[in-house]
Design an enzyme around this catalytic site. Sequence first.
Site, PDB file in Angstrom:
ATOM      1  N   GLY A 149     -18.172  36.564   7.729  1.00 37.25           N
ATOM      2  CA  GLY A 149     -18.923  35.339   7.927  1.00 37.25           C
ATOM      3  C   GLY A 149     -18.459  34.614   9.180  1.00 37.25           C
ATOM      4  O   GLY A 149     -17.380  34.877   9.709  1.00 37.25           O
ATOM      5  N   CYS A 150     -19.280  33.685   9.652  1.00 40.33           N
ATOM      6  CA  CYS A 150     -18.961  32.990  10.902  1.00 40.33           C
ATOM      7  C   CYS A 150     -17.725  32.105  10.748  1.00 40.33           C
ATOM      8  O   CYS A 150     -16.792  32.167  11.548  1.00 40.33           O
ATOM      9  CB  CYS A 150     -20.165  32.193  11.400  1.00 40.33           C
ATOM     10  N   TYR A 151     -17.693  31.261   9.713  1.00 34.24           N
ATOM     11  CA  TYR A 151     -16.515  30.404   9.513  1.00 34.24           C
ATOM     12  C   TYR A 151     -15.257  31.228   9.248  1.00 34.24           C
ATOM     13  O   TYR A 151     -14.196  30.940   9.818  1.00 34.24           O
ATOM     14  CB  TYR A 151     -16.747  29.428   8.365  1.00 34.24           C
ATOM     15  N   THR A 153     -14.548  34.184  10.340  1.00 32.82           N
ATOM     16  CA  THR A 153     -14.101  34.798  11.595  1.00 32.82           C
ATOM     17  C   THR A 153     -13.251  33.828  12.404  1.00 32.82           C
ATOM     18  O   THR A 153     -12.134  34.143  12.818  1.00 32.82           O
ATOM     19  CB  THR A 153     -15.321  35.245  12.428  1.00 32.82           C
ATOM     20  N   ALA A 154     -13.789  32.620  12.622  1.00 38.72           N
ATOM     21  CA  ALA A 154     -13.051  31.640  13.433  1.00 38.72           C
ATOM     22  C   ALA A 154     -11.754  31.229  12.740  1.00 38.72           C
ATOM     23  O   ALA A 154     -10.723  31.001  13.389  1.00 38.72           O
ATOM     24  CB  ALA A 154     -13.926  30.418  13.697  1.00 38.72           C
TER      25      ALA A 154
END
Lengths: 346, 346, 346, 346
Positions: A149-151, A153-154
């Site tokens: 997921g995007c969150y 990953t960061a």
Amino acid sequence: MVNVAVVGGTGYGAVELIRLLNKHPHVHLKSIISHSQSGTEIKEVYPHLTNIINVQMNEWNIQGLSSDVDVVFFATPPGVSQKLVPECRKNNIACIDLSGDFRLTSQEVYETWYGTSAASEDYLQEATYGLTELYEQEIMNSKLISNPGCYPTATLLALLPIVKKGWVNVESIIIDGKSGVSGAGRKVGLGTLYSEINENLKAYKLGEHQHIPEIEQFIQKESGQETQVTFTTHLIPMTRGLMCTIYVDLNEEKTTEELINFYTDVYSQHPFVRVRQEGIYPATKEVSGSNYCDIGIHADARTGKVTIVSVIDNLVKGAAGQAIQNLNVMNGWDVTLGLKEIPMYP
Amino acid sequence: MVNVAVVGGTGYGAVELIRLLNKHPHVHLKSIISHSQSGTEIKEVYPHLTNIINVQMNEWNIQGLSSDVDVVFFATPPGVSQKLVPECRKNNIACIDLSGDFRLTSQEVYETWYGTSAASEDYLQEATYGLTELYEQEIMNSKLISNPGCYPTATLLALLPIVKKGWVNVESIIIDGKSGVSGAGRKVGLGTLYSEINENLKAYKLGEHQHIPEIEQFIQKESGQETQVTFTTHLIPMTRGLMCTIYVDLNEEKTTEELINFYTDVYSQHPFVRVRQEGIYPATKEVSGSNYCDIGIHADARTGKVTIVSVIDNLVKGAAGQAIQNLNVMNGWDVTLGLKEIPMYP
Amino acid sequence: MVNVAVVGGTGYGAVELIRLLNKHPHVHLKSIISHSQSGTEIKEVYPHLTNIINVQMNEWNIQGLSSDVDVVFFATPPGVSQKLVPECRKNNIACIDLSGDFRLTSQEVYETWYGTSAASEDYLQEATYGLTELYEQEIMNSKLISNPGCYPTATLLALLPIVKKGWVNVESIIIDGKSGVSGAGRKVGLGTLYSEINENLKAYKLGEHQHIPEIEQFIQKESGQETQVTFTTHLIPMTRGLMCTIYVDLNEEKTTEELINFYTDVYSQHPFVRVRQEGIYPATKEVSGSNYCDIGIHADARTGKVTIVSVIDNLVKGAAGQAIQNLNVMNGWDVTLGLKEIPMYP
Amino acid sequence: MVNVAVVGGTGYGAVELIRLLNKHPHVHLKSIISHSQSGTEIKEVYPHLTNIINVQMNEWNIQGLSSDVDVVFFATPPGVSQKLVPECRKNNIACIDLSGDFRLTSQEVYETWYGTSAASEDYLQEATYGLTELYEQEIMNSKLISNPGCYPTATLLALLPIVKKGWVNVESIIIDGKSGVSGAGRKVGLGTLYSEINENLKAYKLGEHQHIPEIEQFIQKESGQETQVTFTTHLIPMTRGLMCTIYVDLNEEKTTEELINFYTDVYSQHPFVRVRQEGIYPATKEVSGSNYCDIGIHADARTGKVTIVSVIDNLVKGAAGQAIQNLNVMNGWDVTLGLKEIPMYP
């Protein structure tokens, strides 16, 4: 050449895959699959593809795919890929899933947070979590990648290096997440209308976001400790870009300089993670359109807290770009193939 | 490999050149020249270039350049390139000038509209106007390219085909121009502060914009008739993108369909101009980050007027991209080298 | 006190009426009517009204209204008020209609441009066009006001003064309209999603917008001449604000100064129209949240064309504000009651 | 009528004061003072004031002021009001200072965080901190109000109720601040150019923001305990609006419901603080243009952390609005005079 198909052709994830795959020297995009728009030319939905991608979208058809493609990318809503991936795997087609269907190893946890039934146990076990920088070895040997997921990953690129070292008090983790609106996809809804988002800032889904168990699963895996993270998400009036501002207590004191040196070292062989110098923090526009994850670190001498700022383009490193990075790893190619881009600034 | 230098290293035009040149297979960026930031690493000014472009900016130095580079790009304010181009040409360095210094053939007209002294007559005569699709033959044989302004690019690509045919009443031309704020460059000023531009729409420089004589010069050249165009510019609350909505009376009646067919034919060998179907008009985001100019046409049966909508990314086809397109033509390369990009959407 | 009801409670027009009516010293908001959200508290739909407007929305009920309210405001989609206004008028309730249902005097023209059936002839004849500055006398004596569209308001305030004088060649009129997205209302749709609008600029409905016949009707009325105007609309990436850039040929030559003096004089008794000085053009933010229409004028000596720039807040002077201005006129109150606002800047 | 002057006439704080003072029934704006623009009409700097505020800006002149005005508002950069306030107080003019010059009681702390010399001890002791809801009694009896910073306003209204109760572990406080760009004022600078901010999200001044000691001073005052808060600020691509997302550990367990009930009770007599229901979080647009501070609360049963989301319009409750609220209290007027506004939505 590797022949690929993209499933979910009318969403932002799929159209970003199409943009990036088009730059890839070893990939041929054979098919775009869309249930809702089957029979339509992609350029009618996305006029920016006129004269570039002249493809009619198709219905899912495993017979056609199995003779035509080597890899299928799924950019689909929850619950779709868990049904289609088994068909692909039985036909020996590799799968890279951008949805959340194969990210959580526990069916029970998936069902709690996603509110629908989970993928079958066999495929959950086969799936490899595609956080490229951390799990390159496993990805290399996998045919079923669950793209993060995007969150997560960061967050995980910013946290796992010090979690693995045992430096983080895992009970202290607070993640203040901020995302551009494209993360919500191209679904029509009141909450993502221009007039509702522009010149506005919203917090949403406090304590309820389905990226929470995904983040916790990997912190637990790498720390060997149970953890519950505090995670708040905010909708920022911008299209692309995602930032996590992460607050942690360390078990042992570190200066900003020590932490920056450590991260720089950890990521020295990973071209897509860039660590900023002391006193400089990354901005989302500095990674726009690119696969970079940029990290800034501040260890506060007054408060003892460490703050880590991590930014990505949610549609690239947070979705389509990392998927292609994983394709590169699966094929033993240079990890940057098709992804060597200077971010678009301004 | 062709070795190039970029002059004007801290502006948006220069940094866009750097982004695009980095994709080009036959170009090596040898030098970035900035008077105000000489000695500084470019990544300190533009952190998004970290780990990609590790270059210190230099002062202008013709000796150094003449041994090192084949082509110099000027992305400089008015009045600069007219002083430096002669030094280059005497050393047989090819020049591509993104400023307005060599666009107007008449010194008098330049001085009226720009308010500073013009380039010398010799070099004005040597310069070739780099509207690639229209003047490919001349560009191929030139070593001094005057890259068109952003508004003239969008306007002339939309108008010249029918002007050359003699279909346009050249006294009727009205151009309603609308540009994103990056067109104003990175100069610090009250008028381009975020809080002044956001959620705002301004008209500016009515009848005074220096792109007026540039547009008129080429309409006159291609029509053989004197013309004064009505041209209004507006600042749109977005960073990139430019649209010209152009209103003309035709000398002979044409339907929308006839005009679309005509334009499609005219640009059939020019991959960067795309003509939309009847009833569809291009949006600026559909060309974002790319070298495309997209055109929509409406001949109104009720009013007899023809409206043409033309969009570009002001920093690409309106500046850096067209400059590289011209470099390709000058070198006899495929015109799309380094520029084959799907626009970034959304 | 005048008791009022607002119909169409979940749209932006209605919520802007609520905001402005709340400032009015002589008005009491008795009822908010919404078919889709009947039974819901307005603060659940619009949390910004929490603790200010504690009202449950109701279904339309003419019996209830006739005993309770003096005036009904309609902020409804096309086709609704034409059915409900007759019920009000039979009960002697005054009506101010913000939709287009009573703007066009010809049923045939309405049906051509709106694509649905028109209001009945009787009520079309009873209705008064509420362009306050121009038709104050008629409004004063009317009980059924048809509030002008947003584009016609900005256009007609800018054009009618010189049209009435006979100065305008009515065959030359070109209106380049630019509107913020709130003009599209709160309807859910792909075209108004944040990620589609932000950092984008679109032209739409060329030659098809239903404000065309409305503009033409009043130019014809005031000039005594047939006219077809060229009218293009653009969606600007901002929430509020509307600009018309209008191009005309004059029948007799006028300087910018003469025109500015003339307009200043025409509007000297009308506090909501402000004329800018020579060389200054209004920006939409300069009227944000207010009932002003600001006008800038440029007569180009080179081209002979006159360009007029007219800006309003589409939700205030283009809708709810002008409706209240009309209420003031109908009641013989000071025209600025409840509307004395400094625009919100920045 | 109370006669007032505004110092700092060209900044956003001053122009917002002018907007709001204009609505106030008991205030007459006598004078606008600007050093840099003395002699200029305010409408030349801010055309939106045309025909509304017809005032020429003046130089500071204590003789003139002392005969003319009762109250002076300072909307000036750091270091200015500390010089001018003493002149006013000697002439018995009341002062409301929107800058930070009188907020910190310790000169040493001021000089550490602001980097310039502090106001004199006498005036620091005379000054009353104008967080209206918390210090109404003191404000009522003061002639020198130090108006709170924007971040401290949103933070302290959200935190002090539970801090005073002793429920908060004051060592655990993390404040993730997010502000619109108008907070940076109208100073010209690279960092606030439109093209740098739009479609971008930046973290800045980690651990260095001068609002840190201001927040700490009042948490210490109300808790009786030393505290160092972790405070990060982010620049959001919007003009107005500010959100603090605050994370705390409680000393005793509370449910979301208990906390919401407690806050609702605490603020029941304070019309400008609104507490959202469980599961609902405020958005900045819901307070735009208004003096409201809206608060949402989430006590997470999984993690034990409490998250409080607090939003204001940085230019109103975070600056000019709260200043006028304090003026109301100082004069014994209804606290909402001139401030009864429905937020502007959308």
